[in-house]
Design a protein around this motif. Structure first.
Motif, short mmCIF file in Angstrom:
data_model
loop_
_atom_site.label_atom_id
_atom_site.label_comp_id
_atom_site.label_asym_id
_atom_site.label_seq_id
_atom_site.Cartn_x
_atom_site.Cartn_y
_atom_site.Cartn_z
N UNK A 4 -17.36 3.55 -65.41
CA UNK A 4 -16.27 2.76 -64.62
C UNK A 4 -15.40 3.67 -63.72
N UNK A 5 -15.41 4.92 -64.21
CA UNK A 5 -14.75 5.87 -63.33
C UNK A 5 -15.59 7.37 -63.23
N UNK A 6 -16.36 7.60 -62.53
CA UNK A 6 -17.12 8.49 -62.45
C UNK A 6 -16.42 10.16 -62.22
N UNK A 7 -15.33 10.02 -61.83
CA UNK A 7 -14.55 11.17 -61.52
C UNK A 7 -14.05 11.65 -63.16
N UNK A 8 -14.41 12.98 -63.22
CA UNK A 8 -14.12 13.83 -64.61
C UNK A 8 -14.05 15.10 -64.24
N UNK A 9 -13.32 15.95 -64.76
CA UNK A 9 -12.22 15.54 -65.76
C UNK A 9 -10.98 15.10 -65.06
N UNK A 10 -10.21 14.36 -65.85
CA UNK A 10 -8.67 14.09 -65.30
C UNK A 10 -7.52 14.40 -66.31
N UNK A 11 -6.51 14.49 -65.88
CA UNK A 11 -5.38 14.77 -66.79
C UNK A 11 -5.07 13.59 -67.50
N UNK A 12 -4.33 13.73 -68.81
CA UNK A 12 -4.12 12.72 -69.57
C UNK A 12 -3.17 11.73 -68.79
N UNK A 13 -2.23 12.28 -67.96
CA UNK A 13 -1.36 11.40 -67.27
C UNK A 13 -1.79 10.79 -66.10
N UNK A 14 -3.20 10.87 -65.53
CA UNK A 14 -3.86 10.62 -64.38
C UNK A 14 -3.43 9.25 -63.95
N UNK B 127 -13.23 20.75 -59.63
CA UNK B 127 -14.42 20.42 -59.02
C UNK B 127 -14.58 19.02 -59.14
N UNK B 128 -13.79 18.33 -59.58
CA UNK B 128 -14.09 16.92 -60.10
C UNK B 128 -14.75 16.04 -58.99
N UNK B 129 -14.77 16.58 -57.60
CA UNK B 129 -15.40 15.79 -56.70
C UNK B 129 -16.71 16.46 -56.20
N UNK B 130 -17.04 17.63 -56.69
CA UNK B 130 -18.01 18.40 -56.55
C UNK B 130 -19.36 17.66 -57.34
N UNK C 133 -21.19 13.53 -70.36
CA UNK C 133 -21.79 12.25 -70.28
C UNK C 133 -21.58 11.42 -68.94
N UNK C 134 -20.26 11.58 -68.34
CA UNK C 134 -19.77 10.87 -67.00
C UNK C 134 -20.34 11.84 -65.94
N UNK C 135 -20.21 13.12 -66.03
CA UNK C 135 -20.17 13.92 -64.96
C UNK C 135 -21.75 14.30 -64.65
#
Length: 375
Positions: free
Chosen positions: A41-51, A128-131, A191-193
């Motif tokens: 659902x969101x291919x962006x990873x990693x993200x912060x807990x408070x993202x 590098x989450x957008x790489x 698994x997402x990245x």
């Protein structure tokens, strides 16, 4: 007279039980993610807990409130971060009870290095989450630091076990739990990245490894509890059979994860075959425990919990199977209804509960190390 003394303070046992319960909540959310296909659902990873509460754009925050799949995926990530914090406290508390001062501080230092290295590794990936996945550079230095910290912590626990230090086995399991939780977090993220490179191949392994984490935390919770140390020959024999049951249930749950992600004929047959084996063995072990007064005294609660979960699981298994494979179409083409998704999720979650209960039964009947008993 022989009295059992806890290898750790009571609050750590309570915290370990809370860690198990929190892990089951995390597993429930993860199973919902799988049931409703929300893993990407969101291919962006990693993200912060408070993202989704602070860093995300207003559009993403709105999506978190209104998009069910996006909500599930990020709830799963938040729950994962929460479990990480819970297990850090648990591991630190376990090592604080280490009676050897040098070993205590050496292990705590190793835990600190592990956490610092893991945090830096995560930060390096976050930049590098957008790489594109094929161009991501792994933060090797941070990974090496984390590995050194983990190795030091685990090594101290192993040496304590060899020296028969009271509570050494629990501290080793706690240390392994912390390492396993970190690995599980990375598996979920990769698994997402790496989805565009390897597809969903990591999804099944991520689901199976979650059971390893649950098993480790369950073992910590059981081994920090109070119980009488006297064990007869028949009880020890039952403990060995309960251990076999735990292994069979784990394998059956693993095949279940394969069915959820790869419903090919082989995984279906293996899941069915091990289900029959696990059920038959569980019935035999439960009956043997119920007629053995000593065994029942040691494991009364977990015995009835396992029996109840087994009955519920059999019903859910039939319903989940009919919902997915009884529609006369390819499983991947069967639409997921709220009712069907709930049944699949409950079936997977109760399966995890059966695995944890079987493991707890084996540990309860397996006895205590003499180093943890005072005469």
């Amino acid at each position: 007279m022989t009295d059992f003394i806890r290898p750790v303070p009571r609050w750590l046992h309570v915290w370990a039980v809370l860690a198990v319960l929190a892990t089951l909540v995390l597993l429930a959310i993860g199973q919902l993610v799988t049931s409703f296909g929300a893993g990407m659902a969101d291919p962006v990873w990693p993200t912060e807990p408070w993202y989704v509460f602070h860093t995300a754009t207003e559009a993403e925050k709105e999506r978190f409130r209104k998009d069910y799949a996006f909500f599930l995926e990020h709830s799963h990530r938040i729950a994962g971060w929460t479990i990480g914090g819970v297990v850090i406290v648990l591991t630190g508390g376990l090592w604080w009870t280490e009676p050897r001062k040098v070993a205590r501080w050496w292990a705590l230092g190793g835990a600190f290095v592990l956490i610092a290295g893991y945090s830096e590794f995560h930060r390096g990936l976050r930049t590098q989450h957008s790489t594109p996945a094929a161009e991501v550079t792994i933060p090797a230095g941070a990974a090496a630091v984390a590995t050194i910290g983990a190795a030091n912590m685990v090594a101290v626990a192993v040496f304590g076990l060899l020296a028969r230090t009271p509570g050494a086995s629990v501290r080793l399991l706690g240390s392994l739990s912390l390492v396993a939780v970190m690995i599980q977090g990375l598996l979920g993220g990769f698994r997402v990245k790496l989805n565009e490179l390897v597809g969903a191949d990591l999804a099944a392994f991520h689901g199976i490894f979650a059971q390893v984490v649950l098993g480790l935390l369950t073992a910590v919770a059981v081994l920090t509890s109070r119980q009488t140390p006297e064990i007869g020959t028949s009880t020890r024999r039952l403990g060995r059979w309960a251990s076999v049951l735990a292994v069979v249930v784990f394998v059956q749950v693993a095949f279940g994860a394969m069915v959820r992600h790869y419903p090919v004929p082989l995984s279906q047959r293996l899941h069915f075959a091990t289900a029959f084996l696990a059920t038959g063995l569980a019935v035999w072990v439960l009956r043997a425990v119920l007629v053995d007064v000593a065994a029942l005294t040691r494991a009364r609660g977990v015995t009835w919990v396992l029996a109840a979960l087994l009955v519920v699981q059999l019903y859910l298994g039939i319903e989940a199977w009919l919902a997915k494979f009884g529609a006369y179409m390819l499983p991947e083409l069967v639409p997921v209804t709220p009712e069907g998704g709930a049944i699949r999720t409950l079936h997977a979650l109760v399966g995890s509960g059966v695995w944890a209960a079987a493991l707890a039964l084996a540990l309860r009947l397996g006895g205590r190390r003499t180093s943890e008993i005072v005469h």
